[in-house]
Design an enzyme around this catalytic site. Structure first.
Site, PDB file in Angstrom:
ATOM      1  CD  GLU A  89      -2.765  -1.099   2.517  1.00 25.22           C
ATOM      2  OE1 GLU A  89      -2.985  -0.005   3.080  1.00 25.22           O
ATOM      3  OE2 GLU A  89      -3.185  -2.179   2.942  1.00 25.22           O
ATOM      4  CB  CYS A 110       2.546  -3.462  16.279  1.00 19.07           C
ATOM      5  SG  CYS A 110       4.159  -2.694  16.060  1.00 19.07           S
ATOM      6  CB  CYS A 113      -0.143  -3.198  13.367  1.00 21.21           C
ATOM      7  SG  CYS A 113       0.288  -2.855  11.657  1.00 21.21           S
ATOM      8  N   GLY A 151       5.560  -2.400   6.791  1.00 24.38           N
ATOM      9  CA  GLY A 151       6.927  -2.820   7.054  1.00 24.38           C
ATOM     10  C   GLY A 151       7.655  -1.932   8.035  1.00 24.38           C
ATOM     11  CD  GLU A 152      11.138  -0.730  11.922  1.00 29.01           C
ATOM     12  OE1 GLU A 152      12.108   0.016  11.697  1.00 29.01           O
ATOM     13  OE2 GLU A 152      10.107  -0.358  12.536  1.00 29.01           O
ATOM     14  CB  SER A 204       6.593   3.615  16.527  1.00 33.28           C
ATOM     15  OG  SER A 204       6.334   3.894  15.172  1.00 33.28           O
ATOM     16  CG  LEU A 205       7.271   6.870  23.082  1.00 29.03           C
ATOM     17  CD1 LEU A 205       8.611   6.194  23.325  1.00 29.03           C
ATOM     18  CD2 LEU A 205       7.340   8.341  23.481  1.00 29.03           C
ATOM     19  CG  HIS A 206       3.024   3.080  19.752  1.00 30.66           C
ATOM     20  ND1 HIS A 206       2.303   3.957  18.968  1.00 30.66           N
ATOM     21  CD2 HIS A 206       3.778   2.333  18.903  1.00 30.66           C
ATOM     22  CE1 HIS A 206       2.606   3.745  17.686  1.00 30.66           C
ATOM     23  NE2 HIS A 206       3.498   2.772  17.622  1.00 30.66           N
ATOM     24  CB  CYS A 323      -0.886   0.848   7.393  1.00 32.30           C
ATOM     25  SG  CYS A 323       0.395   0.264   6.283  1.00 32.30           S
TER      26      CYS A 323
END
Length: 341
Positions: A89, A110, A113, A151-152, A204-206, A323
């Site tokens: 995407e 995650c 996700c 993806g990372e 990315s903390l979250h 995503c």
């Protein structure tokens, strides 16, 4: 295909560095490969000219538009097909931005996700990453590219770096408008400062709690939030770009007063911006999106306590959700029904 393979292929045909630069600049700007300033420029060797139609066709096949889903906010989610039939995407963002994918699937897993549910299927090559930008530029201007799709990026470091270097040079995109998004990997803080094109960084903390972060991001490197912020701060001071901290706001998970205290503790005095993004609910998962009024109140509280905070909506929520969902829905629709006797 990787960009270095394309460079070598052109060199083998007799292209000098100036010719390769011209061709790559034309490609990244979605122009014919023999284009130069008003179709002038260094004369291309005849073997290169003869090969351009085949190369052009091959590049066009790196990222094909499978479907487009425009949204009311001016964004559009694109389902992009790669040469082997896998799909990823991209998202056309308002104000000339583009979100690209760096992997098919994701290994971080995650828990909230969709992308990581099936794990990592394969890496996206550097030329396939750039091809997403070319595809988007065929539809509208692209002046900012964020690596926040599937993806990372840190798990596909070489391909992502190669793409960033090309986009920040021949692609004409400002270095701070190339945003490398990661859950946090020490290799990122070692490699990115060494680059000619140094991208901005989104972390990315979250959550401010190490134990909760390990639950939410089970396969991410074990970096405590305190250390992650310190590493980010060092990069921000070195590059002159503030770190964007990503916080997916999930009802009852990371929206408590204690978490707000944790954010203030971590980010007070830091060269940073907090992007607060209310979770985009996925029907199959137990997590829920908080009410917008509550999210807005959290952002106001952080502002009052000295934390620069932007409350953001995930682009295109009215079309295909977060995503990975567009790809997942397409795959589900294509899966044949099997009748077992």
């Amino acid at each position: 295909m990787r960009i270095e393979n394309l460079r070598q292929r052109l060199a083998d045909l007799g292209a000098k560095p100036v010719h390769v630069q011209r061709i790559l600049r034309a490609w990244t700007h979605a122009l014919p490969l023999d284009a130069g300033p008003t179709r002038r420029g260094p004369m291309l060797p005849q073997p290169v000219l003869d090969a351009l139609p085949a190369i052009s066709a091959e590049l066009a096949g790196l990222a094909r538009l499978r479907s487009e889903h425009p949204a009311d906010d001016g964004s559009a989610r694109l389902l992009v097909e790669l040469p082997d039939g896998q799909t990823i995407e991209s998202v056309l963002l308002p104000r000339d931005g583009l979100c690209v994918s760096s992997q098919v699937g994701c290994a971080v897993g995650c828990v909230f996700c969709m992308t990581g549910r099936d794990g990592l299927l394969r890496q996206v090559g550097s030329a396939e990453i750039v091809a997403q930008v070319v595809l988007a530029r065929q539809q509208r201007p692209v002046k900012k590219v964020v690596f926040m799709g599937m993806g990372e990026p840190a798990h596909n470091m070489e391909n992502v770096i190669e793409a960033i270097q090309l986009l920040g040079s021949e692609g004409g995109i400002g270095h701070k408008n190339l945003v490398f998004s990661t859950v946090g990997d020490r290799r990122v803080f070692e490699r990115l400062p060494e680059l000619v094109v140094k991208p901005a960084l989104a972390l990315s903390l979250h959550t401010s709690r190490a134990d909760l972060r390990a639950e939410l991001l089970p396969k991410a490197p074990r970096i405590d939030p305190d250390e992650l912020v310190e590493l980010g701060e060092a990069y921000a001071r070195r590059t002159g770009y503030p770190i964007q901290y990503q916080w997916t706001l999930i009802e009852g998970v990371n929206d408590s007063p204690e978490e707000l205290d944790g954010i203030v503790r971590l980010l007070s005095g830091k060269y940073a911006l907090m992007n607060m993004i209310p979770y985009n609910t996925i029907p199959d998962l137990p997590f829920r999106r908080p009410a917008w009024d509550k999210a807005a109140d959290i952002a106001r509280q952080l502002h009052r306590r000295g934390i620069l905070t932007k409350l953001r909506n995930s682009a295109g929520q009215d079309v295909d959700g977060g995503c990975g969902q567009l790809r997942a829905r397409t795959l589900a629709a294509e899966t044949p029904v099997r009748f077992v006797r």
